[in-house]
Design a protein around this motif. Structure first.
Motif, PDB file in Angstrom:
ATOM      1  N   GLN A 105       0.851  -1.189   0.000  1.00  0.00           N
ATOM      2  CA  GLN A 105       0.000   0.000   0.000  1.00  0.00           C
ATOM      3  C   GLN A 105       0.885   1.238   0.000  1.00  0.00           C
ATOM      4  OE1 GLN A 105      -2.522  -0.175   3.394  1.00  0.00           O
ATOM      5  NE2 GLN A 105      -0.874  -0.520   4.822  1.00  0.00           N
ATOM      6  N   GLY A 106       0.363   2.322  -0.527  1.00  0.00           N
ATOM      7  CA  GLY A 106       1.124   3.566  -0.604  1.00  0.00           C
ATOM      8  C   GLY A 106       2.034   3.589  -1.827  1.00  0.00           C
ATOM      9  N   THR A 107       2.841   4.627  -1.915  1.00  0.00           N
ATOM     10  CA  THR A 107       3.761   4.792  -3.038  1.00  0.00           C
ATOM     11  C   THR A 107       5.112   5.263  -2.527  1.00  0.00           C
ATOM     12  OG1 THR A 107       3.069   7.080  -3.379  1.00  0.00           O
ATOM     13  CG2 THR A 107       1.922   5.409  -4.674  1.00  0.00           C
ATOM     14  N   PHE A 108       6.133   5.075  -3.347  1.00  0.00           N
ATOM     15  CA  PHE A 108       7.451   5.617  -3.041  1.00  0.00           C
ATOM     16  C   PHE A 108       7.402   7.123  -3.226  1.00  0.00           C
ATOM     17  CE2 PHE A 108       8.554   1.287  -4.469  1.00  0.00           C
ATOM     18  CZ  PHE A 108       9.284   0.866  -3.365  1.00  0.00           C
ATOM     19  N   GLN A 109       8.037   7.857  -2.334  1.00  0.00           N
ATOM     20  CA  GLN A 109       8.079   9.315  -2.405  1.00  0.00           C
ATOM     21  C   GLN A 109       9.504   9.741  -2.728  1.00  0.00           C
ATOM     22  OE1 GLN A 109       5.207  11.249  -1.997  1.00  0.00           O
ATOM     23  NE2 GLN A 109       4.311   9.204  -2.080  1.00  0.00           N
ATOM     24  N   PHE A 110       9.655  10.658  -3.669  1.00  0.00           N
ATOM     25  CA  PHE A 110      10.962  11.129  -4.079  1.00  0.00           C
ATOM     26  C   PHE A 110      11.025  12.640  -3.972  1.00  0.00           C
ATOM     27  CE2 PHE A 110      10.174   7.147  -6.203  1.00  0.00           C
ATOM     28  CZ  PHE A 110      11.324   6.447  -5.902  1.00  0.00           C
ATOM     29  N   PRO A 111      12.210  13.182  -3.691  1.00  0.00           N
ATOM     30  CA  PRO A 111      12.327  14.650  -3.604  1.00  0.00           C
ATOM     31  C   PRO A 111      12.080  15.287  -4.966  1.00  0.00           C
ATOM     32  CG  PRO A 111      14.478  13.607  -3.417  1.00  0.00           C
ATOM     33  CD  PRO A 111      13.462  12.514  -3.461  1.00  0.00           C
ATOM     34  N   LYS A 112      11.541  16.487  -4.959  1.00  0.00           N
ATOM     35  CA  LYS A 112      11.301  17.243  -6.185  1.00  0.00           C
ATOM     36  C   LYS A 112      12.630  17.748  -6.706  1.00  0.00           C
ATOM     37  CE  LYS A 112       6.797  17.141  -5.876  1.00  0.00           C
ATOM     38  NZ  LYS A 112       6.085  16.124  -6.553  1.00  0.00           N
ATOM     39  N   ILE A 113      12.789  17.768  -8.037  1.00  0.00           N
ATOM     40  CA  ILE A 113      13.994  18.313  -8.662  1.00  0.00           C
ATOM     41  C   ILE A 113      13.728  19.764  -9.017  1.00  0.00           C
ATOM     42  CG2 ILE A 113      15.529  18.144 -10.665  1.00  0.00           C
ATOM     43  CD1 ILE A 113      14.925  15.180 -10.741  1.00  0.00           C
ATOM     44  N   ALA A 114      14.619  20.649  -8.556  1.00  0.00           N
ATOM     45  CA  ALA A 114      14.465  22.076  -8.835  1.00  0.00           C
ATOM     46  C   ALA A 114      14.615  22.340 -10.320  1.00  0.00           C
ATOM     47  CB  ALA A 114      15.496  22.877  -8.049  1.00  0.00           C
ATOM     48  N   GLU A 115      13.891  23.310 -10.833  1.00  0.00           N
ATOM     49  CA  GLU A 115      13.968  23.656 -12.241  1.00  0.00           C
ATOM     50  C   GLU A 115      15.378  24.080 -12.592  1.00  0.00           C
ATOM     51  OE1 GLU A 115      11.410  26.464 -14.788  1.00  0.00           O
ATOM     52  OE2 GLU A 115      10.041  25.582 -13.295  1.00  0.00           O
ATOM     53  N   GLY A 116      15.863  23.616 -13.747  1.00  0.00           N
ATOM     54  CA  GLY A 116      17.210  23.961 -14.186  1.00  0.00           C
ATOM     55  C   GLY A 116      18.254  22.947 -13.755  1.00  0.00           C
ATOM     56  N   LEU A 117      17.879  21.994 -12.907  1.00  0.00           N
ATOM     57  CA  LEU A 117      18.808  20.939 -12.483  1.00  0.00           C
ATOM     58  C   LEU A 117      18.403  19.635 -13.158  1.00  0.00           C
ATOM     59  CD1 LEU A 117      19.041  21.611  -8.641  1.00  0.00           C
ATOM     60  CD2 LEU A 117      20.637  22.298 -10.410  1.00  0.00           C
ATOM     61  N   GLY A 118      19.377  18.748 -13.348  1.00  0.00           N
ATOM     62  CA  GLY A 118      19.093  17.417 -13.888  1.00  0.00           C
ATOM     63  C   GLY A 118      18.953  17.428 -15.307  1.00  0.00           C
TER      64      GLY A 118
END
Length: 51
Positions: A38-51
């Motif tokens: 149950q539930g989902t994996f949570q990941f940090p948001k990537i800031a715009e301009g990175l990655g």
């Protein structure tokens, strides 16, 4: 990217409840697999301009 480089490769399904990690362990490729009941994996948001 080279799978023999020692880096981890992460694959996640669309619903974010299953994850596979592929890596080279020295004498072959290994896969870790994780499925959430149950539930989902949570990941940090990537800031715009990175990655």
């Amino acid at each position: 990217m080279d799978p023999l480089s020692g880096q981890l490769f992460l694959f996640i399904n669309r619903r974010c409840d299953k994850m596979k990690i592929l890596y080279w362990d020295g004498d072959g490729l290994a896969i870790w697999y994780r499925r959430l009941e149950q539930g989902t994996f949570q990941f940090p948001k990537i800031a715009e301009g990175l990655g």
